[in-house]
Design an enzyme around this catalytic site. Structure first.
Site, PDB file in Angstrom:
ATOM      1  N   GLY A 150       0.667  -1.452   0.159  1.00 47.84           N
ATOM      2  CA  GLY A 150      -0.089  -0.232   0.652  1.00 47.84           C
ATOM      3  C   GLY A 150       0.800   0.866   0.156  1.00 47.84           C
ATOM      4  N   CYS A 151       0.014   2.426  -0.533  1.00 44.49           N
ATOM      5  CA  CYS A 151       1.492   4.005  -0.434  1.00 44.49           C
ATOM      6  C   CYS A 151       1.428   4.040   0.860  1.00 44.49           C
ATOM      7  CB  CYS A 151       0.242   4.670  -1.027  1.00 44.49           C
ATOM      8  SG  CYS A 151      -1.442   4.927  -1.029  1.00 44.49           S
ATOM      9  N   TYR A 152       0.229   4.083   2.336  1.00 37.56           N
ATOM     10  CA  TYR A 152       0.975   4.789   3.471  1.00 37.56           C
ATOM     11  C   TYR A 152       1.981   3.602   3.766  1.00 37.56           C
ATOM     12  CZ  TYR A 152      -3.187   7.996   3.585  1.00 37.56           C
ATOM     13  OH  TYR A 152      -3.277   9.333   3.866  1.00 37.56           O
ATOM     14  N   THR A 153       1.573   2.303   3.437  1.00 36.03           N
ATOM     15  CA  THR A 153       2.647   1.420   4.163  1.00 36.03           C
ATOM     16  C   THR A 153       3.995   1.540   3.684  1.00 36.03           C
ATOM     17  OG1 THR A 153       2.420   0.114   2.749  1.00 36.03           O
ATOM     18  CG2 THR A 153       0.342  -0.375   4.407  1.00 36.03           C
ATOM     19  N   GLY A 155       5.896   4.456   3.047  1.00 34.01           N
ATOM     20  CA  GLY A 155       5.952   5.331   3.753  1.00 34.01           C
ATOM     21  C   GLY A 155       6.640   4.939   4.502  1.00 34.01           C
TER      22      GLY A 155
END
Length: 345
Positions: A150-153, A155
């Site tokens: 995932g994108c948040y993950t 980061g």
């Protein structure tokens, strides 16, 4: 080498980004573009930005046809929907890179608890490899089914993983304060995501319940060698793309700035991770690129480490990372068809 690529879910923002990136990749030939909502239309009717540069008729889903004509398939579909289709393709012998959350979890029960759905391909979950190239290059190189993170993950995991691995921060009390552009919510009609609702505003959402919390905890637990629980709060920024995360952790006694730099040295040979020894990253530094930039500061009063990361949610957080995974799976340079340079303006 020519790699025949198909994209399922090609008219979402992630699908569009995959097409854009694929067109500049020297080894990719796009064979099928699948869209449930726009089947029968031309790509340029949905995304006029492609214009004369590239156009192709969008198709309905036919896993047999796609598998026969593809070396790898990107499934850019919603969670719960993607698992069954990805499993069907994998069963037909084609490599699959799934951009949903369906195969990211070692334990299916954790996925089902956080996503509130029953997993549709449990027997394929064990063969899936978590697609974070900076951590699992060898496994990805041998994989038939890759779960794109995932994108948040992305980061959160990449900045914190080396710190836990080096045992220089306390595993308890890690706080992740994350902000994402509106494109992170996907291409859909929603009052909450409309211009008037988001422009010149800033809000938190999913407090204590956001599903990416569990994905972050899974990977950081591996780094620490023990169960990790984090406090993760996402926010919606009034911009189109980009993620910035501010992460707080308590340093262990006696840890110096040099110890932190040494811990991050694990990324010295990783082309898309830039650890800044001076200054802090901004979204404009990474937008349009497959890079993640990481900066940090030490609050001496509190013995606290403050880490800031920035990435493009549609590139390093989705489509670019998927291309990076494909490159590793097919023995190409990780950087093939991708750029570490942000747009800045």
């Amino acid at each position: 080498m020519t790699i025949k690529v198909s994209i399922i879910g090609c008219t979402g923002y992630v699908g569009e980004e995959l097409i854009r990136l694929a067109l500049t990749h020297p080894h990719i030939e796009i064979t099928h573009l699948v869209s449930k909502s726009f089947a029968g239309q031309m790509l340029s009717e949905v995304y006029p930005n492609f214009g004369k540069a590239f156009d192709k008729k969008l198709e309905a889903l036919d896993t047999e046809v796609i598998a026969n004509d593809s070396d790898v398939v990107f499934t850019a579909l919603p969670h719960g929907v993607s698992a069954k289709i990805s499993a069907e393709l994998s069963e037909r012998g084609v490599k699959v890179i799934d951009l949903s959350g369906d195969f990211r979890y070692d334990d299916v029960s954790v996925y089902e608890a956080w996503y509130k759905v029953e997993h549709q391909a449990k027997n394929f979950n064990d063969i899936a490899v978590y697609g974070m190239c900076e951590l699992y290059t060898e496994q990805i190189a041998k994989a038939e089914l890759v779960a794109n993170p995932g994108c948040y993950t992305t980061g959160a995991i990449l900045p914190v993983y080396p710190l836990l691995k080096a045992d220089i921060i306390n595993p308890e009390g890690i706080i992740i304060d994350a902000k994402s552009g509106v494109s992170g919510a996907g291409r859909k009609e929603s009052l909450a995501l409309s211009f008037s609702e988001t422009h010149e505003s800033f809000k938190a959402y999913g407090l204590a319940t956001h599903r990416h919390t569990s994905e972050i905890e899974q990977e950081l637990s591996k780094a620490a060698g023990q169960d990790i629980i984090v406090s993760f709060t996402p926010h919606l920024l009034p911009i189109k793309r980009g993620i910035l995360e501010t992460i707080y952790a308590t340093l262990k006694d006696g840890v110096t700035r040099e110890d932190i730099i040494t811990a991050y040295a694990c990324y010295d040979e990783k082309p898309f991770v830039h650890v800044m020894e001076k200054g802090l990253p901004e979204i404009k530094h990474v937008a349009g690129s497959n890079s993640i930039k990481i900066g940090f500061a030490i609050d001496q009063r509190l013995n606290r480490l403050i880490v800031v990361s920035a990435l493009d949610n549609l590139v390093k957080g989705a489509g670019g990372q998927a291309i990076q995974n494909m490159n590793v799976m097919f023995g190409l340079k990780e950087t093939e068809g991708l750029t570490p340079v942000g747009l800045y303006l």
